[in-house]
Design a protein around this motif. Structure first.
Motif, mmCIF file in Angstrom:
data_model
loop_
_atom_site.group_PDB
_atom_site.id
_atom_site.type_symbol
_atom_site.label_atom_id
_atom_site.label_comp_id
_atom_site.label_asym_id
_atom_site.label_seq_id
_atom_site.Cartn_x
_atom_site.Cartn_y
_atom_site.Cartn_z
ATOM 1 N N LYS A 52 0.812 -1.126 -0.092
ATOM 2 C CA LYS A 52 -0.049 -0.060 -0.017
ATOM 3 C C LYS A 52 0.994 1.372 -0.053
ATOM 4 O O LYS A 52 1.901 1.342 0.233
ATOM 5 C CB LYS A 52 -1.012 0.040 1.067
ATOM 6 N N ARG A 53 0.251 2.421 -0.388
ATOM 7 C CA ARG A 53 1.000 3.748 -0.568
ATOM 8 C C ARG A 53 0.326 4.476 0.689
ATOM 9 O O ARG A 53 -0.684 4.479 1.084
ATOM 10 C CB ARG A 53 0.565 4.541 -1.679
ATOM 11 N N SER A 54 1.512 5.381 1.276
ATOM 12 C CA SER A 54 1.213 6.281 2.307
ATOM 13 C C SER A 54 1.922 7.556 2.036
ATOM 14 O O SER A 54 3.123 7.459 1.863
ATOM 15 C CB SER A 54 1.368 5.830 3.593
ATOM 16 N N SER A 55 1.186 8.687 2.543
ATOM 17 C CA SER A 55 1.917 10.044 2.428
ATOM 18 C C SER A 55 2.209 10.192 3.967
ATOM 19 O O SER A 55 1.330 10.045 5.022
ATOM 20 C CB SER A 55 1.112 10.980 2.185
ATOM 21 N N ALA A 56 3.351 10.644 4.446
ATOM 22 C CA ALA A 56 3.844 10.740 6.038
ATOM 23 C C ALA A 56 4.736 11.953 6.214
ATOM 24 O O ALA A 56 5.627 11.993 5.476
ATOM 25 C CB ALA A 56 4.609 9.475 6.334
ATOM 26 N N GLN A 57 4.259 12.859 7.019
ATOM 27 C CA GLN A 57 4.764 13.958 7.563
ATOM 28 C C GLN A 57 5.918 13.743 8.493
ATOM 29 O O GLN A 57 5.781 14.063 9.572
ATOM 30 C CB GLN A 57 3.791 14.930 7.808
ATOM 31 N N ILE A 58 6.845 13.009 8.012
ATOM 32 C CA ILE A 58 8.166 12.475 8.868
ATOM 33 C C ILE A 58 9.244 12.967 8.542
ATOM 34 O O ILE A 58 10.451 12.443 9.180
ATOM 35 C CB ILE A 58 8.122 11.041 9.343
ATOM 36 N N THR A 59 9.457 14.002 7.943
ATOM 37 C CA THR A 59 10.677 14.584 7.341
ATOM 38 C C THR A 59 11.669 15.046 8.297
ATOM 39 O O THR A 59 12.842 15.102 8.079
ATOM 40 C CB THR A 59 10.655 15.662 6.080
ATOM 41 N N GLU A 60 11.217 15.618 9.317
ATOM 42 C CA GLU A 60 12.144 16.252 10.436
ATOM 43 C C GLU A 60 12.946 15.009 11.045
ATOM 44 O O GLU A 60 14.097 15.440 11.727
ATOM 45 C CB GLU A 60 11.391 16.892 11.565
ATOM 46 N N ARG A 61 12.690 14.005 11.193
ATOM 47 C CA ARG A 61 13.117 12.996 11.982
ATOM 48 C C ARG A 61 13.893 11.936 11.230
ATOM 49 O O ARG A 61 14.739 11.020 11.723
ATOM 50 C CB ARG A 61 12.333 12.286 12.921
ATOM 51 N N TYR A 62 13.637 11.653 9.817
ATOM 52 C CA TYR A 62 14.014 10.615 9.167
ATOM 53 C C TYR A 62 14.329 10.763 7.581
ATOM 54 O O TYR A 62 13.674 11.968 7.202
ATOM 55 C CB TYR A 62 12.848 9.658 9.041
ATOM 56 N N ALA A 63 15.454 10.398 7.191
ATOM 57 C CA ALA A 63 15.644 10.402 5.815
ATOM 58 C C ALA A 63 14.973 9.263 5.016
ATOM 59 O O ALA A 63 15.006 8.191 5.726
ATOM 60 C CB ALA A 63 17.328 10.579 5.619
ATOM 61 N N PRO A 64 14.747 9.617 3.809
ATOM 62 C CA PRO A 64 14.059 8.486 2.960
ATOM 63 C C PRO A 64 14.971 7.033 2.912
ATOM 64 O O PRO A 64 14.332 6.049 3.173
ATOM 65 C CB PRO A 64 14.193 8.973 1.543
ATOM 66 N N GLU A 65 16.262 7.002 2.936
ATOM 67 C CA GLU A 65 17.217 5.927 2.923
ATOM 68 C C GLU A 65 16.928 5.241 4.388
ATOM 69 O O GLU A 65 17.228 3.967 4.459
ATOM 70 C CB GLU A 65 18.518 6.225 2.380
ATOM 71 N N ASP A 66 16.643 5.914 5.370
ATOM 72 C CA ASP A 66 16.748 5.392 6.665
ATOM 73 C C ASP A 66 15.347 4.582 6.945
ATOM 74 O O ASP A 66 15.075 3.921 7.840
ATOM 75 C CB ASP A 66 17.148 6.430 7.765
ATOM 76 N N LEU A 67 14.505 4.956 6.097
ATOM 77 C CA LEU A 67 12.908 4.524 6.375
ATOM 78 C C LEU A 67 12.868 3.090 5.704
ATOM 79 O O LEU A 67 12.192 2.087 6.240
ATOM 80 C CB LEU A 67 11.767 5.107 5.701
ATOM 81 N N VAL A 68 13.577 2.785 4.486
ATOM 82 C CA VAL A 68 13.398 1.494 3.611
ATOM 83 C C VAL A 68 14.053 0.304 4.416
ATOM 84 O O VAL A 68 15.205 0.389 5.088
ATOM 85 C CB VAL A 68 14.275 1.536 2.332
#
Length: 118
Positions: A52-68
């Motif tokens: 599934k797809r999601s939009s998440a306002q989590i940019t202050e604590r996480y970088a995209p590469e750290d989420l995968v």
């Protein structure tokens, strides 16, 4: 107060209507079209729910590469919501830290994809 009136707040039946599951982020990328800074996520919830797809306002604590590869919790039975050109299919759960930045909610150990919150 018996906890059953209209003004009593949520009931256990209300909670049980929410389908909150464990998923693993398989892709994360910036979402520049969003009004507030956000990422577009693809989350795998396993065979029962799928990806599934999601939009998440989590940019202050996480970088995209750290989420995968990271486990997250999400409500998977809300109707899809259009956010600009993107359709968010699940609500990824988080809580605000002392500064208001969103921290993801996740199990504290590995859990099967698609496991439901009880």
């Amino acid at each position: 107060m018996d906890g059953q009136g209209d003004d009593a707040g949520a009931t256990i039946e209300d909670f049980l209507k929410l389908d909150i599951r464990v998923g693993r982020v398989v892709a994360a990328e910036p979402f520049p079209e969003a009004r507030k800074p956000a990422y577009r996520l693809r989350i795998d919830f396993g065979a029962g729910v799928g990806e599934k797809r999601s939009s998440a306002q989590i940019t202050e604590r996480y970088a995209p590469e750290d989420l995968v590869g990271r486990l997250v919790m999400a409500v998977v039975n809300f109707p899809p919501r259009r956010i600009g050109p993107f359709v968010s299919e699940v609500l990824t759960l988080g809580v605000s830290d002392a500064d208001g930045a969103v921290m993801l909610v996740a199990p504290d150990a590995d859990a099967p994809l698609g496991a439901r919150l009880h």
